[in-house]
Design a protein around this motif. Structure first.
Motif, PDB file in Angstrom:
ATOM      1  N   GLY A   1       7.126   3.595  -7.922  1.00  0.00           N
ATOM      2  CA  GLY A   1       6.428   2.927  -8.912  1.00  0.00           C
ATOM      3  C   GLY A   1       5.961   1.499  -8.800  1.00  0.00           C
ATOM      4  O   GLY A   1       6.291   1.096  -7.656  1.00  0.00           O
ATOM      5  N   PRO A   2       5.800   1.215 -10.374  1.00  0.00           N
ATOM      6  CA  PRO A   2       5.696  -0.816  -9.741  1.00  0.00           C
ATOM      7  C   PRO A   2       6.622  -1.120  -8.824  1.00  0.00           C
ATOM      8  O   PRO A   2       7.817  -0.971  -9.875  1.00  0.00           O
ATOM      9  CB  PRO A   2       5.195  -1.431 -11.297  1.00  0.00           C
ATOM     10  N   VAL A   3       6.797  -2.369  -8.614  1.00  0.00           N
ATOM     11  CA  VAL A   3       7.611  -3.023  -7.746  1.00  0.00           C
ATOM     12  C   VAL A   3       8.593  -4.262  -8.917  1.00  0.00           C
ATOM     13  O   VAL A   3       7.454  -4.279  -9.809  1.00  0.00           O
ATOM     14  CB  VAL A   3       7.305  -3.845  -6.544  1.00  0.00           C
TER      15      VAL A   3
ATOM     16  N   PHE B   1      12.299  -0.844  -5.622  1.00  0.00           N
ATOM     17  CA  PHE B   1      11.227   0.054  -5.765  1.00  0.00           C
ATOM     18  C   PHE B   1      11.864   0.914  -6.529  1.00  0.00           C
ATOM     19  O   PHE B   1      12.610   1.919  -6.256  1.00  0.00           O
ATOM     20  CB  PHE B   1      10.552   0.347  -5.089  1.00  0.00           C
ATOM     21  N   PRO B   2      11.367   1.146  -8.480  1.00  0.00           N
ATOM     22  CA  PRO B   2      11.479   2.812  -8.730  1.00  0.00           C
ATOM     23  C   PRO B   2      10.869   3.928  -8.260  1.00  0.00           C
ATOM     24  O   PRO B   2       8.977   3.596  -7.847  1.00  0.00           O
ATOM     25  CB  PRO B   2      11.607   1.908 -10.237  1.00  0.00           C
TER      26      PRO B   2
ATOM     27  N   GLU C   1      15.922   4.329  -7.592  1.00  0.00           N
ATOM     28  CA  GLU C   1      15.398   2.799  -7.061  1.00  0.00           C
ATOM     29  C   GLU C   1      15.935   2.834  -5.695  1.00  0.00           C
ATOM     30  O   GLU C   1      17.791   2.531  -5.571  1.00  0.00           O
ATOM     31  CB  GLU C   1      16.423   1.889  -8.270  1.00  0.00           C
ATOM     32  N   TRP C   2      15.176   1.911  -5.209  1.00  0.00           N
ATOM     33  CA  TRP C   2      15.451   1.567  -3.625  1.00  0.00           C
ATOM     34  C   TRP C   2      15.829   0.327  -3.852  1.00  0.00           C
ATOM     35  O   TRP C   2      14.744  -0.625  -4.470  1.00  0.00           O
ATOM     36  CB  TRP C   2      13.905   1.869  -2.465  1.00  0.00           C
ATOM     37  N   VAL C   3      16.268  -0.857  -3.529  1.00  0.00           N
ATOM     38  CA  VAL C   3      16.711  -2.089  -4.075  1.00  0.00           C
ATOM     39  C   VAL C   3      16.568  -2.169  -2.199  1.00  0.00           C
ATOM     40  O   VAL C   3      17.413  -1.952  -1.081  1.00  0.00           O
ATOM     41  CB  VAL C   3      17.993  -2.587  -4.405  1.00  0.00           C
TER      42      VAL C   3
ATOM     43  N   HIS D   1       0.862  -1.107   0.199  1.00  0.00           N
ATOM     44  CA  HIS D   1       0.104  -0.192   0.134  1.00  0.00           C
ATOM     45  C   HIS D   1       0.501   1.182  -0.135  1.00  0.00           C
ATOM     46  O   HIS D   1       0.403   2.273   0.001  1.00  0.00           O
ATOM     47  CB  HIS D   1      -1.168   0.232   1.021  1.00  0.00           C
ATOM     48  N   ALA D   2       2.438   1.589   0.077  1.00  0.00           N
ATOM     49  CA  ALA D   2       3.034   2.391   0.298  1.00  0.00           C
ATOM     50  C   ALA D   2       3.151   3.083  -2.037  1.00  0.00           C
ATOM     51  O   ALA D   2       3.302   2.320  -2.910  1.00  0.00           O
ATOM     52  CB  ALA D   2       4.313   1.455   0.290  1.00  0.00           C
TER      53      ALA D   2
END
Length: 91
Positions: free
Chosen positions: A81-83, A73-74, A61-63, A36-37
């Motif tokens: 954005g989409p995972v 996560f872009p 980009e969070w990895v 839900h984030a």
């Protein structure tokens, strides 16, 4: 207070802290926690800081490392954005 109980308490605390370092969620667990984030703040609240942060201009980009791969996560601006899930990179 003698040193023996204090040393025992410190040893127990260190053992628990080390145990937490080795436990990693699966990719599915990470995706579920973050489902839900939609903003960076919500993602940080759901998962904490990323293991790796890649930046290219306004795009991030969070990895997050998982026990069975990675979850990416872009992020553009503040929006998530989409995972994307994938395999761990070979070192």
């Amino acid at each position: 207070m003698t040193a023996r109980p204090l040393l025992a308490a410190l040893a127990l605390a260190a053992t628990l802290a080390l145990g937490a370092c080795f436990h990693q969620d699966s990719k599915a667990d990470i995706v579920k926690k973050a489902e839900h984030a939609t903003t960076k703040d919500e993602l940080r609240k759901a998962l904490g800081d990323p293991d790796t942060l890649n930046k290219a201009g306004p795009l991030e980009e969070w990895v997050y490392e998982a026990s069975d791969g990675v979850v990416r996560f872009p992020i553009l601006g503040e929006r998530v954005g989409p995972v994307v899930t994938g395999e761990k990179t070979k070192k």
